[in-house]
Design a protein around this motif. Structure first.
Motif, PDB file in Angstrom:
ATOM      1  N   ASP A   1      68.844  53.234  62.682  1.00  0.00           N
ATOM      2  CA  ASP A   1      67.410  53.213  62.376  1.00  0.00           C
ATOM      3  C   ASP A   1      67.144  52.458  61.079  1.00  0.00           C
ATOM      4  OD1 ASP A   1      66.710  54.645  64.635  1.00  0.00           O
ATOM      5  OD2 ASP A   1      66.802  56.592  63.614  1.00  0.00           O
ATOM      6  N   ARG A   2      68.008  52.655  60.083  1.00  0.00           N
ATOM      7  CA  ARG A   2      67.833  51.971  58.794  1.00  0.00           C
ATOM      8  C   ARG A   2      68.047  50.460  58.952  1.00  0.00           C
ATOM      9  NH1 ARG A   2      66.315  52.942  53.333  1.00  0.00           N
ATOM     10  NH2 ARG A   2      66.755  50.968  52.348  1.00  0.00           N
ATOM     11  N   VAL A   3      69.043  50.076  59.731  1.00  0.00           N
ATOM     12  CA  VAL A   3      69.310  48.651  59.960  1.00  0.00           C
ATOM     13  C   VAL A   3      68.101  48.009  60.639  1.00  0.00           C
ATOM     14  CG1 VAL A   3      70.750  47.008  61.222  1.00  0.00           C
ATOM     15  CG2 VAL A   3      71.816  48.915  60.022  1.00  0.00           C
ATOM     16  N   ARG A   4      67.556  48.688  61.645  1.00  0.00           N
ATOM     17  CA  ARG A   4      66.370  48.181  62.348  1.00  0.00           C
ATOM     18  C   ARG A   4      65.200  48.041  61.378  1.00  0.00           C
ATOM     19  NH1 ARG A   4      62.128  51.169  65.424  1.00  0.00           N
ATOM     20  NH2 ARG A   4      61.188  49.668  66.834  1.00  0.00           N
ATOM     21  N   TRP A   5      64.981  49.072  60.562  1.00  0.00           N
ATOM     22  CA  TRP A   5      63.885  49.070  59.591  1.00  0.00           C
ATOM     23  C   TRP A   5      64.046  47.914  58.599  1.00  0.00           C
ATOM     24  CZ3 TRP A   5      63.204  49.603  54.334  1.00  0.00           C
ATOM     25  CH2 TRP A   5      61.896  49.883  53.912  1.00  0.00           C
ATOM     26  N   GLU A   6      65.271  47.710  58.102  1.00  0.00           N
ATOM     27  CA  GLU A   6      65.539  46.615  57.155  1.00  0.00           C
ATOM     28  C   GLU A   6      65.233  45.259  57.795  1.00  0.00           C
ATOM     29  OE1 GLU A   6      66.972  46.518  53.962  1.00  0.00           O
ATOM     30  OE2 GLU A   6      67.188  48.681  53.715  1.00  0.00           O
ATOM     31  N   HIS A   7      65.639  45.096  59.055  1.00  0.00           N
ATOM     32  CA  HIS A   7      65.380  43.829  59.757  1.00  0.00           C
ATOM     33  C   HIS A   7      63.872  43.585  59.889  1.00  0.00           C
ATOM     34  CE1 HIS A   7      65.676  40.514  62.534  1.00  0.00           C
ATOM     35  NE2 HIS A   7      64.946  41.172  63.404  1.00  0.00           N
ATOM     36  N   ILE A   8      63.141  44.609  60.283  1.00  0.00           N
ATOM     37  CA  ILE A   8      61.684  44.478  60.419  1.00  0.00           C
ATOM     38  C   ILE A   8      61.060  44.112  59.078  1.00  0.00           C
ATOM     39  CG2 ILE A   8      59.554  45.801  60.840  1.00  0.00           C
ATOM     40  CD1 ILE A   8      61.167  47.274  63.075  1.00  0.00           C
ATOM     41  N   GLN A   9      61.522  44.747  57.999  1.00  0.00           N
ATOM     42  CA  GLN A   9      60.995  44.449  56.662  1.00  0.00           C
ATOM     43  C   GLN A   9      61.269  43.003  56.264  1.00  0.00           C
ATOM     44  OE1 GLN A   9      59.072  46.397  54.648  1.00  0.00           O
ATOM     45  NE2 GLN A   9      59.022  47.819  56.364  1.00  0.00           N
ATOM     46  N   ARG A  10      62.468  42.505  56.573  1.00  0.00           N
ATOM     47  CA  ARG A  10      62.801  41.116  56.224  1.00  0.00           C
ATOM     48  C   ARG A  10      61.912  40.133  56.983  1.00  0.00           C
ATOM     49  NH1 ARG A  10      68.048  43.269  55.947  1.00  0.00           N
ATOM     50  NH2 ARG A  10      68.445  42.782  58.132  1.00  0.00           N
ATOM     51  N   VAL A  11      61.720  40.385  58.281  1.00  0.00           N
ATOM     52  CA  VAL A  11      60.866  39.491  59.076  1.00  0.00           C
ATOM     53  C   VAL A  11      59.436  39.568  58.550  1.00  0.00           C
ATOM     54  CG1 VAL A  11      59.934  39.036  61.374  1.00  0.00           C
ATOM     55  CG2 VAL A  11      62.349  39.618  61.113  1.00  0.00           C
ATOM     56  N   TYR A  12      58.969  40.762  58.235  1.00  0.00           N
ATOM     57  CA  TYR A  12      57.620  40.973  57.695  1.00  0.00           C
ATOM     58  C   TYR A  12      57.431  40.179  56.396  1.00  0.00           C
ATOM     59  CZ  TYR A  12      53.586  43.744  55.983  1.00  0.00           C
ATOM     60  OH  TYR A  12      52.370  44.158  55.509  1.00  0.00           O
ATOM     61  N   GLU A  13      58.418  40.245  55.504  1.00  0.00           N
ATOM     62  CA  GLU A  13      58.349  39.496  54.236  1.00  0.00           C
ATOM     63  C   GLU A  13      58.402  37.997  54.485  1.00  0.00           C
ATOM     64  OE1 GLU A  13      57.653  40.589  51.189  1.00  0.00           O
ATOM     65  OE2 GLU A  13      57.512  42.633  51.969  1.00  0.00           O
ATOM     66  N   SER A  14      59.246  37.558  55.433  1.00  0.00           N
ATOM     67  CA  SER A  14      59.341  36.118  55.698  1.00  0.00           C
ATOM     68  C   SER A  14      58.070  35.569  56.330  1.00  0.00           C
ATOM     69  CB  SER A  14      60.557  35.810  56.573  1.00  0.00           C
ATOM     70  OG  SER A  14      60.338  36.223  57.896  1.00  0.00           O
ATOM     71  N   CYS A  15      57.252  36.461  56.925  1.00  0.00           N
ATOM     72  CA  CYS A  15      55.954  36.061  57.504  1.00  0.00           C
ATOM     73  C   CYS A  15      54.824  36.269  56.492  1.00  0.00           C
ATOM     74  CB  CYS A  15      55.666  36.873  58.771  1.00  0.00           C
ATOM     75  SG  CYS A  15      56.760  36.514  60.134  1.00  0.00           S
ATOM     76  N   ASP A  16      55.167  36.382  55.226  1.00  0.00           N
ATOM     77  CA  ASP A  16      54.193  36.590  54.144  1.00  0.00           C
ATOM     78  C   ASP A  16      53.312  37.807  54.405  1.00  0.00           C
ATOM     79  OD1 ASP A  16      55.064  34.380  52.652  1.00  0.00           O
ATOM     80  OD2 ASP A  16      53.850  33.036  53.891  1.00  0.00           O
ATOM     81  N   ARG A  17      53.945  38.877  54.907  1.00  0.00           N
ATOM     82  CA  ARG A  17      53.282  40.161  55.157  1.00  0.00           C
ATOM     83  C   ARG A  17      52.129  40.057  56.167  1.00  0.00           C
ATOM     84  NH1 ARG A  17      53.560  44.422  51.627  1.00  0.00           N
ATOM     85  NH2 ARG A  17      55.588  44.488  50.683  1.00  0.00           N
ATOM     86  N   ASN A  18      52.246  39.130  57.087  1.00  0.00           N
ATOM     87  CA  ASN A  18      51.259  38.968  58.150  1.00  0.00           C
ATOM     88  C   ASN A  18      51.732  39.794  59.350  1.00  0.00           C
ATOM     89  OD1 ASN A  18      50.016  37.972  60.571  1.00  0.00           O
ATOM     90  ND2 ASN A  18      49.392  36.134  59.450  1.00  0.00           N
ATOM     91  N   VAL A  19      51.018  40.887  59.637  1.00  0.00           N
ATOM     92  CA  VAL A  19      51.418  41.812  60.695  1.00  0.00           C
ATOM     93  C   VAL A  19      51.409  41.129  62.062  1.00  0.00           C
ATOM     94  CG1 VAL A  19      50.843  43.976  61.873  1.00  0.00           C
ATOM     95  CG2 VAL A  19      50.679  43.833  59.385  1.00  0.00           C
ATOM     96  N   SER A  20      50.386  40.351  62.346  1.00  0.00           N
ATOM     97  CA  SER A  20      50.294  39.695  63.664  1.00  0.00           C
ATOM     98  C   SER A  20      51.456  38.741  63.905  1.00  0.00           C
ATOM     99  CB  SER A  20      48.968  38.944  63.795  1.00  0.00           C
ATOM    100  OG  SER A  20      47.888  39.836  63.733  1.00  0.00           O
ATOM    101  N   GLU A  21      51.767  37.928  62.909  1.00  0.00           N
ATOM    102  CA  GLU A  21      52.866  36.971  63.048  1.00  0.00           C
ATOM    103  C   GLU A  21      54.207  37.708  63.154  1.00  0.00           C
ATOM    104  OE1 GLU A  21      55.112  33.471  63.339  1.00  0.00           O
ATOM    105  OE2 GLU A  21      53.025  33.935  63.775  1.00  0.00           O
ATOM    106  N   THR A  22      54.382  38.752  62.365  1.00  0.00           N
ATOM    107  CA  THR A  22      55.620  39.537  62.426  1.00  0.00           C
ATOM    108  C   THR A  22      55.790  40.153  63.809  1.00  0.00           C
ATOM    109  OG1 THR A  22      55.408  40.044  60.068  1.00  0.00           O
ATOM    110  CG2 THR A  22      56.917  41.421  61.346  1.00  0.00           C
ATOM    111  N   ALA A  23      54.717  40.747  64.340  1.00  0.00           N
ATOM    112  CA  ALA A  23      54.766  41.359  65.674  1.00  0.00           C
ATOM    113  C   ALA A  23      55.126  40.313  66.725  1.00  0.00           C
ATOM    114  CB  ALA A  23      53.426  42.014  66.001  1.00  0.00           C
ATOM    115  N   ARG A  24      54.556  39.114  66.615  1.00  0.00           N
ATOM    116  CA  ARG A  24      54.861  38.045  67.569  1.00  0.00           C
ATOM    117  C   ARG A  24      56.341  37.667  67.493  1.00  0.00           C
ATOM    118  NH1 ARG A  24      55.921  33.082  67.811  1.00  0.00           N
ATOM    119  NH2 ARG A  24      55.589  32.564  65.651  1.00  0.00           N
TER     120      ARG A  24
END
Length: 191
Positions: A149-172
């Motif tokens: 669960d922590r590994v998954r959460w970390e991955h989501i956070q990294r993608v979220y940060e790389s998308c400049d905290r844009n939820v829509s782009e991260t979800a895509r």
């Protein structure tokens, strides 16, 4: 930054009198300073670089015996720094750090001559052990590895940060429903 030496060195990375020069290349300034201090206390002579360009320039001036290179830097890939090190010196012991781990990049880093590949946040002890392990030695399995669960959460956070905290782009990019992602982001990090 300039090279600094340790006053009272603790553990020595190699036999006394050997070259203990270490180049750390990372664009996370607080992490870079902490790691430099920790490695100095372990007997290394540390030089720091905050970008690919600065790292390559320092390698061209004086290739180190040891290197810790972040894979993803603001101005490019740490793989370029590894290549520059290998052009100047074939015996440098290199450890790659990244918060964006994947198998393909790990394979590339090892092919270029990295000894080990550590995911951030890696502590100074893990990095020291990776730099100083003898050929053929295997790293110990961590006592408390991250949960799935922590590994998954970390991955989501990294993608979220790389998308400049844009939820829509991260979800895509994650192929995830936007509301599901928002619920995950609203929760605290799992242990």
């Amino acid at each position: 930054m300039t090279k600094t030496t340790s006053g009272a060195s603790g553990q020595s990375p190699d036999a006394p009198g050997s070259d203990q020069s270490l180049l750390i290349v990372d664009d996370d300034a607080p992490f870079l300073r902490r790691l430099a201090r920790a490695m100095e206390s372990r007997g290394f002579v540390v030089d720091q670089a905050a970008s690919v360009a600065e790292g390559i320039a320092k390698v061209k001036a004086d290739a180190p015996s040891y290197a810790v290179v972040d894979l993803r830097l603001g101005d490019g890939s740490g793989l370029d720094v590894i290549e520059a090190i290998r052009e100047k010196r074939s015996d440098t012991r290199i450890v790659v750090l990244t918060g964006y781990g994947n198998i393909a990049t790990a394979v590339t880093a090892v092919k270029l001559g990295a000894l080990d590949y550590l995911s951030k946040p890696a502590d100074a002890d893990d990095i020291f052990l990776a730099l100083t392990q003898k050929p053929g030695e295997k790293a110990e399995v961590p006592e408390n590895p991250m949960s799935a669960d922590r590994v998954r959460w970390e991955h989501i956070q990294r993608v979220y940060e790389s998308c400049d905290r844009n939820v829509s782009e991260t979800a895509r990019r994650l192929n995830m429903h936007r509301r599901t992602l928002q619920r995950i982001l609203a929760k605290r990090a799992p242990r």
